[in-house]
Write an enzyme that holds these catalytic residues in place. Structure first.
Site, mmCIF file in Angstrom:
data_model
loop_
_atom_site.group_PDB
_atom_site.id
_atom_site.type_symbol
_atom_site.label_atom_id
_atom_site.label_comp_id
_atom_site.label_asym_id
_atom_site.label_seq_id
_atom_site.Cartn_x
_atom_site.Cartn_y
_atom_site.Cartn_z
ATOM 1 N N GLY A 251 4.058 -6.768 6.334
ATOM 2 C CA GLY A 251 3.705 -5.899 5.186
ATOM 3 C C GLY A 251 4.926 -4.872 4.909
ATOM 4 N N ASP A 252 5.517 -4.579 5.981
ATOM 5 C CA ASP A 252 6.658 -3.770 6.077
ATOM 6 C C ASP A 252 7.824 -4.367 5.404
ATOM 7 O OD1 ASP A 252 5.093 -2.137 7.642
ATOM 8 O OD2 ASP A 252 5.934 -3.082 9.461
#
Length: 306
Positions: A251-252
Site C-alpha cells: 500500500g505504501d
C-alpha cells in the site's frame, strides 16, 4: 520536494519458515532486518523511481541507531527528530506452507512535549510545490490530532499533503482537502461502520470521503485490484498475475507511485497506473520493489473507467 513522515518507524525483523507452531520452538529458513515504517517504504519506492524525497520522523536509542544504519544502505535523504526512548522492533513471520503472515508490532517510544515541538519546528522548510505524505500509526502518547496539527502547519506554508492512516486521525484531516487518502476496502467499511459487498458500494463510500474534503481516494482491494475515485469518475486497476511473497509495504508503494508521478505530471490516471504497478511489484518481491520489477508489472496493468 516530497517529504515522508513516519512518526513511529521500526526495525522490521522478517522471518520466513515452513510452518509456525505456536507454543513450540520454531526455526527459520531465512531472516532479514529492514528499516520499517510506512513513510520509509514510500521514500524507498520514490528512490527506485529516481524521485527525491526527505524522510522525517522520530528515532531514538540503540535501536534508533541501528535503524539509521540500516536505512543508510538505501541512500535516502533524512531529517529525523531524535528522542530519548528506543525505536521499536516489529516481527513479521511468514509461514510459507500455511500461506499465513503473522505480525507482532512494538508500541514505540513515548514522545515528550519538547520532542514533539522539535519535530514541528523541523517542518518550517516545507512550502509551496511540496507534497507531504503522512503514513502509519502514531506513537502511544500522541493523540489523533497530531496528524491534523501537521496538516494545518504545512498547508499554511503552501504545501499539499497525502494521509494514509485510519479512523478519526484520517477523518479529522479531510476538511483540509488532502491530495490523496488511501484506505483499503476493509478500512473504508470501518470508517462508516458498514459492510461493503460490491465495487459500486466501495465507490459510493469513497465518494463520501470526497464529500468530506479529499481530492482523490485510492482504495486497495488486494487480489481484486484497486480503485481511484475522483469527483466525476471512478477507475479500476486490475490485479496483475504474480505470486504474492510479502504484502508488507504494498500500500505504501502504491502511494509513492501515485505521489511521485502526480508531482511530475498532475495526471491522476497515469499516477494511479504507476501507483498500482508499484504496489503489486512490492507484493511480488521479498522487499520493497526495484525499478525493473515495477516496469515489468506496469505492462500488465490496465486502467478502466467504471
Amino acid at each position: 520536494m516530497i517529504y515522508t513522515i513516519t512518526v513511529n518507524p521500526s526495525i522490521d525483523y522478517v522471518l520466513q519458515l515452513k510452518q509456525l507452531n505456536t507454543g513450540e520452538v520454531n526455526r527459520t529458513s531465512s531472516d532479514v532486518k529492514l528499516p520499517g515504517g510506512k513513510g520509509i517504504n514510500v521514500s524507498r519506492i520514490l528512490k527506485a523511481l529516481k524521485i527525491d524525497s526527505t524522510a522525517l520522523g522520530f528515532v531514538g536509542g540503540a535501536t534508533g541507531s541501528m535503524f539509521e544504519e540500516l536505512l543508510s544502505q538505501h541512500e535516502l535523504k533524512t531529517s529525523f527528530t531524535k528522542v530519548k526512548e528506543d525505536t521499536r522492533i516489529n516481527v513479521k513471520i511468514n509461514a510459507v506452507e500455511q500461506n499465513e503472515e503473522t505480525e507482532i508490532n512494538g508500541a514505540g517510544p513515548m514522545i515528550s512535549d519538547d520532542e514533539r515541538q522539535a519535530f514541528m519546528n523541523n517542518l518550517n522548510g516545507i512550502g509551496a510545490g511540496d507534497i507531504v505524505i503522512m503514513a502509519g500509526s502514531l506513537c502511544k502518547n500522541l493523540d489523533a490530532k497530531f496528524y491534523l496539527d501537521i496538516a494545518k502547519t504545512i498547508q499554511k506554508q503552501g504545501a499539499e499533503f497525502i494521509i494514509d492512516t485510519t479512523g478519526q486521525a484520517l477523518l479529522d484531516t479531510l476538511p483540509l482537502h488532502p491530495l490523496v487518502v488511501k484506505p483499503n476496502h476493509h478500512e473504508l467499511a470501518d470508517l462508516f461502520n458498514v459492510k461493503l459487498n460490491s465495487e459500486q458500494e466501495i465507490v459510493t463510500y469513497a465518494r463520501k470521503l470526497l464529500d468530506k474534503g479529499a481530492k482523490h481516494v485510492l482504495v486497495s482491494m488486494a487480489g481484486d485490484g484497486a480503485l481511484l475515485v475522483t469527483k466525476d469518475t471512478a477507475y479500476k486497476a486490475n490485479a496483475p498475475k504474480g505470486t504474492v511473497i510479502n504484502s508488507v509495504g504494498a500500500g505504501d508503494s502504491m502511494i509513492a507511485g501515485f505521489a511521485g508521478t502526480f508531482m511530475e505530471t498532475k495526471d491522476p490516471i497515469e499516477s494511479f497506473h504507476m501507483g498500482a504497478a508499484c504496489g503489486s511489484a512490492t507484493a511480488f518481491s521479498q522487499d520493497i520493489a526495484v525499478k525493473t520489477k515495477i516496469d515489468e508489472v506496469y505492462q500488465d496493468i490496465s486502467i478502466t473507467e467504471l
